[in-house]
Write an enzyme that holds these catalytic residues in place. Sequence first.
Site, PDB file in Angstrom:
ATOM      1  N   ASP A 117       0.810  -1.374   0.106  1.00 59.08           N
ATOM      2  CA  ASP A 117      -0.007  -0.055   0.034  1.00 59.08           C
ATOM      3  C   ASP A 117       0.902   1.220   0.080  1.00 59.08           C
ATOM      4  OD1 ASP A 117      -2.504   1.651   0.128  1.00 59.08           O
ATOM      5  OD2 ASP A 117      -1.848   1.702   2.609  1.00 59.08           O
ATOM      6  N   ARG A 121      -6.166   3.850  -7.799  1.00 58.96           N
ATOM      7  CA  ARG A 121      -7.613   4.011  -7.774  1.00 58.96           C
ATOM      8  C   ARG A 121      -8.004   2.530  -7.656  1.00 58.96           C
ATOM      9  NH1 ARG A 121      -8.615   8.588  -6.120  1.00 58.96           N
ATOM     10  NH2 ARG A 121      -9.060  10.138  -7.489  1.00 58.96           N
ATOM     11  N   ASP A 165      -1.405  -0.972   6.071  1.00 63.13           N
ATOM     12  CA  ASP A 165      -1.466  -0.546   7.503  1.00 63.13           C
ATOM     13  C   ASP A 165      -2.929  -0.226   7.652  1.00 63.13           C
ATOM     14  OD1 ASP A 165      -1.472   3.078   7.410  1.00 63.13           O
ATOM     15  OD2 ASP A 165      -1.785   1.675   5.735  1.00 63.13           O
TER      16      ASP A 165
END
Length: 1176
Positions: free
Chosen positions: A407, A793, A820
Amino acid sequence: MWRWVRQQLGFDPPHQSDTRTIYIANRFPQNGLYTPQKFIDNRIISSKYTVWNFVPKNLFEQFRRVANFYFLIIFLVQLMIDTPTSPITSGLPLFFVITVTAIKQGYEDWLRHNSDNEVNGAPVYVVRSGGLVKTRSKNIRVGDIVRIAKDEIFPADLVLLSSDRPDGSCHITTASLDGETNLKTHVAVPETAALQTVANLDTLVAVIECQQPEADLYRFMGRMIITQQMEEIVRPLGPESLLLRGARLKNTKEIFGVAVYTGMETKMALNYKSKSQKRSAVEKSMNTFLIIYLIILISEAIISTILKYTWQTEEKWDEPWYNQKTEHQRNSSKILRFISDFLAFLVLYNFIIPISLYVTVEMQKFLGSFFIGWDLDLYHEESDQKAQVNTSDLNEELGQVEYVFTDKTGTLTENEMQFRECSINGIKYQEINGRLVSEGPTPDSSDGNLSYLSFSHLNNLPHLTSSSSFRTSPENETELIKEHDLFFKAVSLCHTVQISNVQTDGIGDGPWQASLAPSQLEYYASSPDEKALVEAAARIGIVFIGNYEETMEIKILGKLERYRLLHILEFDSDRRRMSVIVQAPSGEKFLFAKGAESSILPTCIGGEIEKTRIHVDEFALKGLRTLCMAYRQLTSKEYEVIDRRLFEARTALQQREEKLANAFQFIEKDLILLGATAVEDRLQDKVRETIEALRMAGIKVWVLTGDKHETAVSVSLSCGHFHRTMNILELINQKSDSECAEQLRQLARRITEDHVIQHGLVVDGTSLSLALREHEKLFMDVCRNCSAVLCCRMAPLQKAKVIRLIKISPEKPITLAVGDGANDVSMIQEAHVGIGIMGKEGRQAARNSDYAIARFKFLSKLLFVHGHFYYIRIATLVQYFFYKNVCFITPQFLYQFYCLFSQQTLYDSVYLTLYNICFTSLPILIYSLLEQHIDPHVLQNKPTLYRDISKNRQLSITNFLYWTILGFSHAFIFFYGSYFLMGKDISLLGNGQMFGNWTFGTLVFTVMLITVTVKMALETHFWTWINHLVTWGSIIFYFVFSLFYGGILWPFLGSQNMYFVFFQLLSSGSVWFAIILMVVICLFLDIVKKVFDRHFHPTNTEKAQLTETNPSIKCLDSLCCFSEGETACASVGRMLERVIGRCSPTHVSRLWSASDPFYTNDRSILTLSTMDSSTC
């Protein structure tokens, strides 16, 4: 009857309908026709076993393992038929393994029972019979009214009835559920909010209808039907009314709530569900090896049985004079005799399957996992967080990672937002010292001058300071001020920020001073973006003071304004925006909306849309996170329609989410764009170095983020995920399958035709959906040829789908996911290894991960050091176990050729039993815990060494065959060395006796035990006092035990074959010479192979070991440094020079070639020019 039985066994829940009806305080209708629903009690059960089912359930689970079940069958065979070995030889090791595992699991479950008892026995106060009754948590029933005081934890899922505040609101923290430490506000319905005493609550007649329990923490639908003065009032209930078990009451004296979900049906308990079991590549290899050895075992048993009957075709061997058959044996079925003999040989050779392998591996994984938590290099001092291991089953998988999916926000970045810029009415501003500075001239200002926006403009134009050159023409003045006013009011009002320790006196009398912030105003927000924006508005002059009884208060230069909060349209990932409807002090009603530009701009019909779009793209190129602000002024008629639609949607029990989505879409339209905000989320420390190291280790890094395309690309460039010289390919904004397929073909052609070393791919969520629908193979071909992939996205489930796609690709690579936030949980659970970052988006990712670390930079040590060590240790452990068992049982097989396949055992039964349990277990266990074949700093500083262990290389079929053949060759040396050296020599014993059967077997066993132990010593690179103790101590223990065991006549042993055998054996000097000779012969060949492999075909790790042990040797090439064209003889000469320590490297130049052990995609990172060997 059958349904009742199934309910009692837990197969059917007691409730079958889609909704549950709860009578508050359990006041059921008195008409006698009502049958109340049955609900479970409030006990939490996290344990697996009870006193009654522990033994059968644990045994069932353990015997589901193939090895355990196999040894159970062998044990039963030994009990049923006449076998050459005692049942104890199989039963005792099996009992040991089963007992150790049962004790470990029983102890863990006992801890869970203690934890459950502590929770279930906690004291609570319940309203019953008009008064407060103290009881235990486990006694709470659905429908009970519970009183909770400040800082207490909610014992069940409660619907809030009232609090000590007039508006019925309370603040809670859900840190134990999702890790979010911000204060969250929950509100009661107006009719019950006034019932603040036990006496008033006793008069309440109400019914709650709500959905059945589900695990989603943020979803709750229900309604409360209140009967007042013979009239029914219906009020909607949503997540804002539900207080979850495990959350804590804060900043509120006390509340009353009614229990709607209890015990294992609470949302917290439903989130306990176990994750799918992950299995490491090593475990799969281990199972494959077990099957191969099982085939070897069966083959040996079949061969022995056939040879026995072949031998017995001669009458003199079928029934010799000293072993006459009984009449029963002569008349028995030949088929039954063949099966019986086959089973007997199976029992005789069964120790080739290492039963203790499983328990040793479990102990190694469990104990080894503590080293990660103890590693101070993985400790983050600022947050006081150390690395956590949630599962120890995947330790070695950390050394096999080929893809890392990460991420962006909070993982690569700090998730600490700082307001940087904004665009208001088409003009860009930067924040400088609490003022907004225009980057360019305003429409009416002179070119080249900086424009300042201070909020003294908002109230009184003559208050402009001399330093301000913000000028407007009179006719545009009012409109421009209104736009800026609305923009920052939207920022201050459109959020869910909470305030703690509010002392508002003196705040807002000018630009907010930073020195006042900590002591007077502290904001709490579930999103760092919201907090940064509200703080920025406060610094500029519009200060959010707080919420009071459905009123939002802000101060503008000391002037207090109160806005009535009419509705909140909550944020969701589909809309990607949130809105509030407020009533201004003037009575006007406004809708303020905030969200991603892709969700706000299409709904706008006015404002500087194109200019703002350009500014948003510019912000994104700088790596800033952007949000757009818009508003809509509502007429009274419009608001009535909106209010009615929202009420209908929120009170619906069926399809409530769809109806709310439709209502939100109806409301959030025809907006006027106010502007955009840009906040910075700076990179974490050493992110660039970590990504570079991962790439050098041969690991491909993919970034999966929900951010917009420009922002994601900018961050990828800044963190080193993309290089400036990399050819960036894009698959974005695809509208159809055909368009997406054509674009993929073009990208594939470009990769083939472009002579560029590295490519990077950018793909967005919509294009990814099209690519995964029908063009998976084409998409994967493009991705595999790219060094770095960025997916923007992305929805949470799309992240998991991408990882799933890579996992099932033909190469079957090992994947690792890092995240996270709660939106990363799906990809963390999907990947082979899930890493949670203990960041600011809560603890859901860390809780659902396999490992949790505080910062992304720790990933390098976790993989390159711990992963490398764990893999090498367990790979050696597995292969060594099979090796030492081949050494152990092959002499038994060879011995049958010399005893007419009579199934006579070569070793004493005690040696058979203790070989794996005592004599050889500790050296390999300590090795698997402490071994460091190379210094950790070298592993971390040279990521390319990670490639030496990739693709399960240490457990390849080649290595497996080498260890197996080594075991067989050593076994032949043990047996035939003992046979030819000692077997027929009558001079060995002082009394002239020849070696007997047990003396011969003991000699073979002694040579074997010393050889396999010293072999383990040769594999050990990192010696500690513990290694010395267990290695040499095991050999000493064997000698002491054998002398003790054979030197005493034990009364409980029926026959003692080993009496005085070991004493006689050791009394012969020839035996000592033979033992030393055979051990040296066995290990000499192995040492020679290692020397030649290390010098002719060294791995990168072995080269690094050489430079580590001899710092004067700088060259990393094999055979020291030699020029191309040098003869093999000269190379061998240099090798010998090196061995005796006289290697003096010369300076040579050499180019990296395609044959080097580096991925061609990564050559741009490595040195492409000539390289000096002394500094390589």
